[in-house]
Design a protein around this motif. Structure first.
Motif, PDB file in Angstrom:
ATOM      1  N   ALA A 359       0.836  -1.200   0.000  1.00  0.00           N
ATOM      2  CA  ALA A 359       0.000   0.000   0.000  1.00  0.00           C
ATOM      3  C   ALA A 359       0.873   1.252   0.000  1.00  0.00           C
ATOM      4  O   ALA A 359       0.499   2.283  -0.528  1.00  0.00           O
ATOM      5  CB  ALA A 359      -0.901  -0.001   1.230  1.00  0.00           C
ATOM      6  N   ASP A 360       2.062   1.135   0.586  1.00  0.00           N
ATOM      7  CA  ASP A 360       2.930   2.290   0.745  1.00  0.00           C
ATOM      8  C   ASP A 360       3.600   2.652  -0.590  1.00  0.00           C
ATOM      9  O   ASP A 360       4.339   1.850  -1.159  1.00  0.00           O
ATOM     10  CB  ASP A 360       3.994   1.933   1.796  1.00  0.00           C
ATOM     11  N   PRO A 361       3.336   3.873  -1.109  1.00  0.00           N
ATOM     12  CA  PRO A 361       3.908   4.226  -2.411  1.00  0.00           C
ATOM     13  C   PRO A 361       5.435   4.225  -2.404  1.00  0.00           C
ATOM     14  O   PRO A 361       6.058   4.002  -3.438  1.00  0.00           O
ATOM     15  CB  PRO A 361       3.359   5.625  -2.683  1.00  0.00           C
ATOM     16  N   ILE A 362       6.053   4.471  -1.218  1.00  0.00           N
ATOM     17  CA  ILE A 362       7.524   4.465  -1.165  1.00  0.00           C
ATOM     18  C   ILE A 362       8.037   3.064  -1.478  1.00  0.00           C
ATOM     19  O   ILE A 362       8.976   2.887  -2.265  1.00  0.00           O
ATOM     20  CB  ILE A 362       8.026   4.929   0.221  1.00  0.00           C
ATOM     21  N   LEU A 363       7.379   2.062  -0.894  1.00  0.00           N
ATOM     22  CA  LEU A 363       7.797   0.685  -1.166  1.00  0.00           C
ATOM     23  C   LEU A 363       7.499   0.289  -2.609  1.00  0.00           C
ATOM     24  O   LEU A 363       8.299  -0.375  -3.269  1.00  0.00           O
ATOM     25  CB  LEU A 363       7.093  -0.287  -0.203  1.00  0.00           C
ATOM     26  N   MET A 450       6.271   4.788 -18.951  1.00  0.00           N
ATOM     27  CA  MET A 450       6.119   4.661 -17.503  1.00  0.00           C
ATOM     28  C   MET A 450       4.648   4.829 -17.147  1.00  0.00           C
ATOM     29  O   MET A 450       4.039   5.851 -17.475  1.00  0.00           O
ATOM     30  CB  MET A 450       6.964   5.711 -16.789  1.00  0.00           C
ATOM     31  N   SER A 451       4.073   3.834 -16.479  1.00  0.00           N
ATOM     32  CA  SER A 451       2.670   3.947 -16.097  1.00  0.00           C
ATOM     33  C   SER A 451       2.554   4.961 -14.968  1.00  0.00           C
ATOM     34  O   SER A 451       3.524   5.244 -14.259  1.00  0.00           O
ATOM     35  CB  SER A 451       2.143   2.591 -15.636  1.00  0.00           C
ATOM     36  N   GLN A 452       1.355   5.488 -14.779  1.00  0.00           N
ATOM     37  CA  GLN A 452       1.179   6.512 -13.753  1.00  0.00           C
ATOM     38  C   GLN A 452       1.439   5.923 -12.371  1.00  0.00           C
ATOM     39  O   GLN A 452       2.034   6.572 -11.508  1.00  0.00           O
ATOM     40  CB  GLN A 452      -0.225   7.109 -13.819  1.00  0.00           C
ATOM     41  N   SER A 453       1.042   4.668 -12.161  1.00  0.00           N
ATOM     42  CA  SER A 453       1.260   4.098 -10.828  1.00  0.00           C
ATOM     43  C   SER A 453       2.753   3.924 -10.543  1.00  0.00           C
ATOM     44  O   SER A 453       3.214   4.156  -9.427  1.00  0.00           O
ATOM     45  CB  SER A 453       0.505   2.771 -10.676  1.00  0.00           C
ATOM     46  N   ASP A 454       3.518   3.554 -11.579  1.00  0.00           N
ATOM     47  CA  ASP A 454       4.972   3.484 -11.379  1.00  0.00           C
ATOM     48  C   ASP A 454       5.529   4.874 -11.079  1.00  0.00           C
ATOM     49  O   ASP A 454       6.357   5.057 -10.186  1.00  0.00           O
ATOM     50  CB  ASP A 454       5.674   2.932 -12.629  1.00  0.00           C
ATOM     51  N   LEU A 455       5.055   5.857 -11.841  1.00  0.00           N
ATOM     52  CA  LEU A 455       5.557   7.221 -11.665  1.00  0.00           C
ATOM     53  C   LEU A 455       5.298   7.709 -10.233  1.00  0.00           C
ATOM     54  O   LEU A 455       6.193   8.240  -9.573  1.00  0.00           O
ATOM     55  CB  LEU A 455       4.894   8.158 -12.680  1.00  0.00           C
TER      56      LEU A 455
END
Ligand code: HEC
Ligand SMILES: [Cu+2]
Length: 507
Positions: A359-363, A450-455
């Protein structure tokens, strides 16, 4: 090589050299060749770390032996001639006029031809056996997977298309086609910028280039193959356990190193997110401490409890040396001792991250960023990157806010978004005109898409890169960026804030 024969051809041309000395010279030549071939083959080649290396090195030894014999023959005769037939004082005579010798011509044509033919056959046999398809290619959990290697100026990426099915909802695609036949289920895939294998695994890489010709080369495996625009090429090799074994390990932060430099010792502390690859040398102080060597060559002592699973590590190069970029285009092959440790240390975690994204975007970002070629150009100690083309990304979370001010974007996070999507709009001082590829939603079928979620994940991860290791020191300026125990308290809010910053976005 036919020469006109004249009657005056001199057959008395043994010059007083006896058969015995010819035999002694011949024997010396053979011994010289065998010794050089035998002693130096192992010394000048890197570790024999693949099954293919054994046959290749055998061939090399034959070549080196023959080459050394020829060297001895040519240089030896030259030396003998210089001494024996040297000009003496008051000698004004010409040498004997020798013209043509059929026997000699036949001998020096047949022997080299025979050698060349034998070498050609031998080389073909070795090449054939080293490049032939193997049993059980890329086997993981008893089934083959696909590994795509992609070269791009100037980095390597490796896509693993696994044998684990994506659950239907996640696959997103309609699985029943018009004709009622089910299409193949979509598989979990993930991308890394290091190649992983286990000892005994028959690796088969499908290789594509996103731009120019690259040349995939792992010296320790003794394999090399070009990547050609518009054509898929294949390379095969089987890593083995070597005498050196599996000396590398990854130290996971936080940890302290007792660094040794010029005879002094100094303790250095590393933060939470640090991953440091070290070579294990051995235990000291009754086993409590372990001596390790860093990539820089420095040695250090570390608490033995921190030594995790071990693996072997070999450099993987681009041998297409036109321009310095290819020379810096390297990565590593990581060889785990067996399939079990390969699964535990690498594969299972990557598959799990796709099936159950954190869930954590940093991870998320820490995982996602390794799928891109950033490592080829940027240094980032936390991930072990050492690229030199672009600015180092260490501490980018501290700098982003200040850079936002000077470039006129609203905050540090947006500055990083723009640096990735429109790098040429915001040159970092000192890097004017040094081109970073555009990473955006234009699917140009290269790995700069680059997908938005990756970005979003990558921006969150870079925002968390502060010198102190404390993520609340970040200057990215996001309102929802609150943390407890160095972990975001409301990851969903950070994601939606970053989503707003990176829109519009076409998936
Ligand atoms: C071909 C080399 C290259 C690649 C690949 C590359 N970069 Fe860069 N990057 C650069 C250069 C050169 C600059 C500085 C010039 C500029 O700002 O465009 C830069 C600048 C940046 C900056 C701004 C740094 C600062 O100090 O302000 C960020 C952030 C960044 N890159 C992130 C990335 C990420 C993330 C990736 C992978 C998705 C990546 N880069 C891939 C070359 C590269
Ligand atoms: Cu290259």
């Amino acid at each position: 090589m036919a020469t006109t024969q004249h009657q005056q051809s001199s057959n008395s041309a043994t010059f007083g050299i006896s058969l015995v000395s010819i035999i002694i010279f011949g024997v010396a030549m053979v011994i010289f060749g065998l010794v050089i071939g035998g002693v130096f083959t192992a010394k000048i080649l890197p570790e024999q770390a693949s099954e293919q290396a054994i046959a290749t090195d055998g061939l090399f030894q034959v070549l080196l032996t023959i080459g050394s014999m020829v060297f001895f023959l040519v240089q030896g005769l030259l030396l003998i001639s210089v001494i024996r037939f040297r000009h003496r004082p008051n000698d004004v005579t010409d040498g004997p006029n020798i013209h043509g010798n059929v026997t000699l011509e036949i001998v020096w044509t047949i022997i080299p031809s025979a050698i060349v033919v034998v070498l050609a056959i031998l080389s073909y046999v070795v090449w054939q056996s080293n490049s032939a398809p193997q049993d059980q290619p890329n086997f993981v959990n008893g089934e083959p997977i696909t590994i795509n290697a992609r070269g791009q100026r100037f980095a390597w990426t490796f896509e693993y298309v696994t044998n684990v099915e994506l659950p239907a909802e996640e696959a997103g695609a309609v699985t029943v086609q018009n004709d009622g036949e089910e299409s193949a289920p979509e598989m979990v895939s993930f991308t890394t910028n290091e190649l992983h294998a286990y000892a005994g695994q028959n690796i088969e890489l499908q290789m594509q280039t996103a731009d120019v010709i690259h040349s995939f080369w792992i010296p320790a495996m003794r394999v090399k193959q070009d990547l050609l625009p518009g054509k898929e090429t294949t390379i095969r090799f089987t890593p083995i356990a070597t005498e050196e074994g599996f000396p590398y390990t990854t130290l996971q932060g936080p940890f302290d190193l007792l660094l040794e430099e010029n005879g002094t010792r100094e303790t250095r502390s590393f933060g939470d997110s640090t991953q440091l690859i070290v070579r294990v040398i051995g235990e000291e102080s009754g086993g409590n401490l372990t001596r390790v060597q860093l990539d820089t060559g420095l040695q250090a002592l570390v608490d033995s409890n921190l030594i995790g699973p071990k693996y072997a590590r070999y450099r993987l190069n681009c041998a297409e040396l036109c321009g310095g970029g290819h020379g810096e285009m390297y990565s590593y092959l990581i060889v785990h001792p067996d399939e079990e440790s390969y699964l535990a240390a690498f594969y299972d975690g990557r598959v799990d991250a796709v099936l159950n994204p954190p869930a954590d975007p940093i991870l998320q970002g820490e995982r996602a960023i390794t799928a891109y070629a950033c490592a080829g150009c940027h240094t980032l100690d936390a991930l072990g990157w050492s690229g030199m083309t672009g600015p180092a990304l260490n501490g980018i979370g501290d700098r982003a806010g200040g850079r936002a001010g000077s470039t006129g974007v609203s905050n540090g996070a947006e500055y990083i978004v723009q640096s990735i999507r429109h790098p040429q709009d915001y040159y970092v001082p000192g890097y004017n005109g040094v081109i970073m590829p555009v990473h955006d939603s234009t699917d140009d079928n290269t790995n700069t898409y680059m997908s938005q979620s990756d970005l979003i994940g990558i921006v969150a991860y870079l925002c968390s890169q502060t010198a102190s290791g404390d993520i609340t020191d970040s200057t990215c300026g996001l309102e929802s960026w609150q943390a407890e125990n160095n972990t975001l308290t409301d990851p969903a809010a950070v994601i939606s804030e970053l989503q707003a910053l990176s829109d519009p976005y076409q998936e």
